[in-house]
Design an enzyme around this catalytic site. Structure first.
Site, PDB file in Angstrom:
ATOM      1  N   SER A  66      -1.568  37.719   4.984  1.00 50.98           N
ATOM      2  CA  SER A  66      -2.210  37.359   3.722  1.00 50.98           C
ATOM      3  C   SER A  66      -1.176  37.179   2.614  1.00 50.98           C
ATOM      4  O   SER A  66      -0.090  37.780   2.636  1.00 50.98           O
ATOM      5  CB  SER A  66      -3.217  38.434   3.318  1.00 50.98           C
ATOM      6  OG  SER A  66      -2.544  39.608   2.899  1.00 50.98           O
ATOM      7  N   THR A  67      -1.534  36.375   1.633  1.00 52.94           N
ATOM      8  CA  THR A  67      -0.658  36.166   0.478  1.00 52.94           C
ATOM      9  C   THR A  67      -0.446  37.474  -0.281  1.00 52.94           C
ATOM     10  O   THR A  67       0.661  37.740  -0.771  1.00 52.94           O
ATOM     11  CB  THR A  67      -1.255  35.090  -0.436  1.00 52.94           C
ATOM     12  OG1 THR A  67      -1.280  33.847   0.290  1.00 52.94           O
ATOM     13  CG2 THR A  67      -0.436  34.911  -1.698  1.00 52.94           C
ATOM     14  N   CYS A  76      -5.267  30.478   9.392  1.00 53.04           N
ATOM     15  CA  CYS A  76      -4.770  30.312   8.027  1.00 53.04           C
ATOM     16  C   CYS A  76      -4.852  28.875   7.538  1.00 53.04           C
ATOM     17  O   CYS A  76      -4.952  28.628   6.340  1.00 53.04           O
ATOM     18  CB  CYS A  76      -3.333  30.822   7.923  1.00 53.04           C
ATOM     19  SG  CYS A  76      -2.231  30.125   9.157  1.00 53.04           S
ATOM     20  N   LYS A 102       6.626  44.304  14.464  1.00 51.70           N
ATOM     21  CA  LYS A 102       5.493  45.157  14.138  1.00 51.70           C
ATOM     22  C   LYS A 102       4.228  44.316  14.295  1.00 51.70           C
ATOM     23  O   LYS A 102       3.912  43.480  13.452  1.00 51.70           O
ATOM     24  CB  LYS A 102       5.630  45.697  12.704  1.00 51.70           C
ATOM     25  CG  LYS A 102       4.643  46.836  12.374  1.00 51.70           C
ATOM     26  CD  LYS A 102       3.321  46.305  11.909  1.00 51.70           C
ATOM     27  CE  LYS A 102       2.330  47.406  11.580  1.00 51.70           C
ATOM     28  NZ  LYS A 102       0.971  46.870  11.332  1.00 51.70           N
ATOM     29  N   GLU A 152       4.713  33.117   6.039  1.00 59.17           N
ATOM     30  CA  GLU A 152       3.658  32.149   6.383  1.00 59.17           C
ATOM     31  C   GLU A 152       2.358  32.837   6.000  1.00 59.17           C
ATOM     32  O   GLU A 152       1.934  33.790   6.653  1.00 59.17           O
ATOM     33  CB  GLU A 152       3.728  31.790   7.859  1.00 59.17           C
ATOM     34  CG  GLU A 152       2.953  30.525   8.207  1.00 59.17           C
ATOM     35  CD  GLU A 152       1.521  30.826   8.619  1.00 59.17           C
ATOM     36  OE1 GLU A 152       0.623  30.611   7.760  1.00 59.17           O
ATOM     37  OE2 GLU A 152       1.313  31.257   9.752  1.00 59.17           O
ATOM     38  N   GLU A 209      -9.683  32.668  -0.002  1.00 58.64           N
ATOM     39  CA  GLU A 209      -9.648  32.550   1.459  1.00 58.64           C
ATOM     40  C   GLU A 209     -10.609  33.568   2.078  1.00 58.64           C
ATOM     41  O   GLU A 209     -10.448  34.776   1.900  1.00 58.64           O
ATOM     42  CB  GLU A 209      -8.232  32.785   1.976  1.00 58.64           C
ATOM     43  CG  GLU A 209      -8.105  32.575   3.473  1.00 58.64           C
ATOM     44  CD  GLU A 209      -6.686  32.774   3.979  1.00 58.64           C
ATOM     45  OE1 GLU A 209      -6.265  32.021   4.880  1.00 58.64           O
ATOM     46  OE2 GLU A 209      -5.999  33.686   3.481  1.00 58.64           O
TER      47      GLU A 209
END
Length: 494
Positions: free
Chosen positions: A247-248, A301, A194, A268, A398
């Site tokens: 993203s986290t 990142c 995706k 990741e 971030e």
């Protein structure tokens, strides 16, 4: 002046794009499509089929059949390796075309995509092609103390995990597809990919090249769309493993979605990486610090977004980075003179400019940049913020844009604590002529990639991933194969 578009790129972007499922191009089950914009202008670049949960079901069925019934899992490792190598060859042969496609869809300079994104993608397939024949188990000498005198033959098998769902971001669209798909294929897995809705084009073109390379039907499936197909893929009961880069915040949602069948998960995620310049660093540290944050518009990142400089050289280094920021030519990615393109989307543009406003409201000073660029497209100025401290939002969170926050430090123990004062742990940079000091600090830093007198070094053989909230598992290198294999122990009483 812009780069002359390759005729294949012109044809590709002007054609409505379908989903790639079971070796066939097909409309979304709903019939829906969506627009992907050119970030340099905000205008529509192409139309793409919008996948949903039903399309994920179709893709998973195809991948399940290709894995359970063959042909992929029944091919010899050598056969798989040759196909994977051929994918790398085709990527390299279409270098300019793919680089232009990345520039149009993501906004990054064509010149950068041509020498970095595309070659690194080809190399990832070449590197993993070699691993296809080198995934092996071990023989073991066991004791079994409650059965003295027994004669045992024990060994392990390392086997493909099965059907893999992969969800990739928009900052390195082609490269992230390569990082994900190459090791999964080498391990013998089948894939449902995706891509990010902002940048689906290079993944769809890659699917064409993979079919040309001889990847059998159903082995690779590509389903663009928004949140629904990603969530469906992470939760799908017939997916054995999900791999996510992004993203986290979304990574945590992936973990919850995957809990239904306890599928394997690798992540990741985000970073807020410290880049540390000691007073004895040579002059290359200034350009290195600029590259650490401004590479790929800061949409990286591992970007060195927290710049720490030893007090004696703070003004010199920070003003040097600011001078570089002011000199960077910002413009469309297909302009040969462009050094920094636009951010990827209106949403990202609003996110980064929002952080800039928040930083100013908390007292940060912009030595360079601090605002937007031009009157159309998603352009933000390369920015250096000073007068910052550890409690500021721009220091803690971030930003994922070309914004660096700079702070002074005075000693080794202090900087180790400051550098580690973050929920993230993806990367860190160290600039010094004292290699012993560099290694001493490297041991103290809780991050997955430490760069000494360099930054943004990526190679297919180098494992990449993070500590803490920067993720689980590693991409690249032989370490990545643990993401896509299971270990089976076989024991025989002789």
């Amino acid at each position: 002046m812009t780069v002359t578009l390759d005729k294949n790129v012109e044809a590709f972007v002007s054609t409505p794009h379908q989903l790639f499922i079971n070796g066939q191009w097909t409309d979304a089950a709903s019939g829906k499509t969506f627009e992907t914009p050119d970030p340099a202008t905000g205008e529509t670049l192409a139309r793409v089929a919008e996948g949903d949960a039903e399309d994920i079901n179709r893709a998973v069925r195809a991948a399940r059949s290709a894995f359970d019934d063959g042909p992929w899992s029944k091919m010899t490792p050598s056969e798989r390796g040759r196909i994977i190598w051929r994918i790398g060859d085709l990527i390299a042969e279409h270098n300019d075309e793919l680089a232009q496609l990345e520039s149009l869809d993501n906004g990054k300079p064509f010149a950068v995509a041509k020498v970095a994104d595309v070659p690194l993608s080809a190399d990832m397939f070449w590197y993993m092609a070699g691993w296809a024949t080198k995934i092996e188990g071990n023989t073991l000498s066991i004791s079994v103390p409650y059965m003295p005198g027994a004669n045992w033959h024990s060994y392990t098998l390392r086997e493909p995990v099965g059907v893999v769902g992969q969800i990739i971001p928009w900052n390195f669209p082609l490269l992230m597809a390569a990082w994900k798909m190459a090791p999964a294929l080498a391990a013998g897995c089948t894939v449902v990919l995706k891509p990010a809705e902002q940048t689906p084009l290079s993944a769809l073109r890659l699917a064409e090249l993979m079919a040309e390379a001889g990847v059998p039907d159903g082995v690779v499936n590509v389903v663009p769309g928004f949140a629904e197909p990603g969530a469906a893929l992470a939760a799908h009961p017939h997916v054995d493993k999900v791999a996510f880069t992004g993203s986290t915040e979304v990574g945590k949602l992936i973990v919850h979605a995957a809990a239904g069948n306890l599928k394997k998960v690798s992540l990741e995620l985000g970073g807020k990486s410290p880049n540390i310049v000691f007073a004895d660093a040579d002059d290359s540290a200034v350009a290195g610090a600029a590259n650490a944050i401004f590479f790929n518009h800061g949409q990286c990142c591992v970007a060195g977004s927290r710049l720490f400089v030893e007090q004696d050289r703070f003004d010199e280094v920070v003003h040097g980075v600011a001078d570089i920021a002011k000199s960077i030519k910002v413009g469309p990615g297909l302009d040969p003179g462009t050094e920094m393109g636009p951010l990827v989307s209106q949403e990202q543009y609003e996110r980064v400019t929002g952080y800039l406003e928040h930083g100013k409201s908390e007292g940060a000073t912009a030595l360079a940049g601090g605002g937007t660029h031009g009157d159309r497209g998603y352009f933000v100025q390369p920015t250096v913020l000073t007068n910052t401290h550890g409690n500021m939002k721009v220091v803690r969170e971030e930003i994922f844009g070309p914004v660096v926050v700079a702070q002074p430090f005075s000693d080794l123990d202090e900087i180790a604590a400051q550098a580690n004062d973050t929920p993230y742990g993806l990367g860190a940079g160290i600039w010094t002529k004292d290699i012993s000091k560099a290694h001493a600090l490297a041991k103290k830093l809780r991050a997955g990639s430490i760069y000494v007198n360099c930054y943004n070094v990526f190679d297919a053989a180098l494992p990449f991933g993070g500590y803490k909230e920067s993720g689980w598992g590693r991409e690249m290198g032989h370490e990545v194969l643990h993401n896509y294999t299971e270990v089976k122990a076989v024991t025989t009483l002789l």
